[in-house]
Design an enzyme around this catalytic site. Structure first.
Site, mmCIF file in Angstrom:
data_model
loop_
_atom_site.group_PDB
_atom_site.id
_atom_site.type_symbol
_atom_site.label_atom_id
_atom_site.label_comp_id
_atom_site.label_asym_id
_atom_site.label_seq_id
_atom_site.Cartn_x
_atom_site.Cartn_y
_atom_site.Cartn_z
ATOM 1 C CG HIS A 106 -1.675 1.280 1.403
ATOM 2 N ND1 HIS A 106 -2.897 1.514 0.803
ATOM 3 C CD2 HIS A 106 -1.386 2.409 2.114
ATOM 4 C CE1 HIS A 106 -3.328 2.723 1.131
ATOM 5 N NE2 HIS A 106 -2.419 3.287 1.927
ATOM 6 C CD GLU A 107 2.134 3.325 3.679
ATOM 7 O OE1 GLU A 107 2.290 4.433 3.107
ATOM 8 O OE2 GLU A 107 1.181 3.116 4.452
#
Length: 226
Positions: A98-99
């Site tokens: 996600h990051e």
């Protein structure tokens, strides 16, 4: 102002926010115990995903704590917390990727991310002043101050609303690439979706609270202006 009818809705939204935070921790802890079939750690998955998207210059750094993970757009660094950096679970890979999704957004100039970066300095400045202006406008019955406070607070609300598509898009990119690159199998996607969905709910709850508070201040301004 302190006992406005909107406060009941704000209280409900605040309860939703607390529940969302509880759910994030619970979901993360549940899937932190479920290893992925690939056996990759969050740090390894993040590095591979960055390299595959031409982001070899973006480092993956370890940061102390739990759920302190983030992408720093100023330094262009992906920072992962202890259980994510070292863990090889569905939760670890979901958060790490996600990051990386944010890093990819940065590279391709995802419009909503660009908008958020551009308004952040202004929002960061006015959001601290807005509560003071709102209180002063209410107590001293100065509609001008109240209006300025509402305008400033609107900037903070806009920032939170813009954050929603940024977060959802990063999660969508993460899930798609995790499957495409073989980090997780199809049967593991459900767990990844739950981890990312729980995290997204916290942003939704925070935005809802802000929108309701803004509506409350607008209603107070309109009644005071009559």
């Amino acid at each position: 102002m302190f006992f406005h009818p909107m406060d009941f809705l704000i209280l409900i939204a605040f309860g939703l926010s607390l529940w969302a935070q509880f759910r994030v921790k619970g979901t993360f802890n549940k899937y932190a115990e479920v290893p992925t079939s690939s056996g990759l750690t969050g740090a390894e998955a993040a590095r591979r995903m960055l390299d595959a998207n031409g982001l070899t210059n973006v480092p993956v750094e370890h940061i102390p704590g739990t759920l302190t993970d983030h992408y720093d757009p100023m330094s262009r660094v992906v920072r992962l917390s202890d259980p994510v950096y070292f863990g090889n679970s569905i939760a670890s890979l979901s958060v790490a990727c996600h990051e990386v999704g944010h890093a990819i957004q940065h590279k391709v100039s995802y419009p909503m991310l660009v908008a958020r970066h551009r308004i952040f300095p202004v929002v960061n400045l006015v959001s601290g002043v807005a509560p003071l202006l709102l209180l002063a406008g209410f107590f001293f019955k100065m509609t001008g101050l109240l209006l300025i406070g509402i305008i400033f607070f609107s900037g903070a609300v806009a920032f939170q609303l813009i954050t929603l598509p940024v977060e959802f898009n990063a999660s969508s990119r993460a899930k798609e690439l995790m499957l495409k690159m073989g980090f997780i199998r199809n049967e593991e996607e459900r767990g990844a979706s739950k981890v990312l969905g729980a995290a997204a709910l916290t942003y939704v709850a925070a935005a809802l609270i802000s929108v309701l508070e803004l509506a409350k201040y607008i209603m107070i301004f309109r009644s005071s202006d009559d």
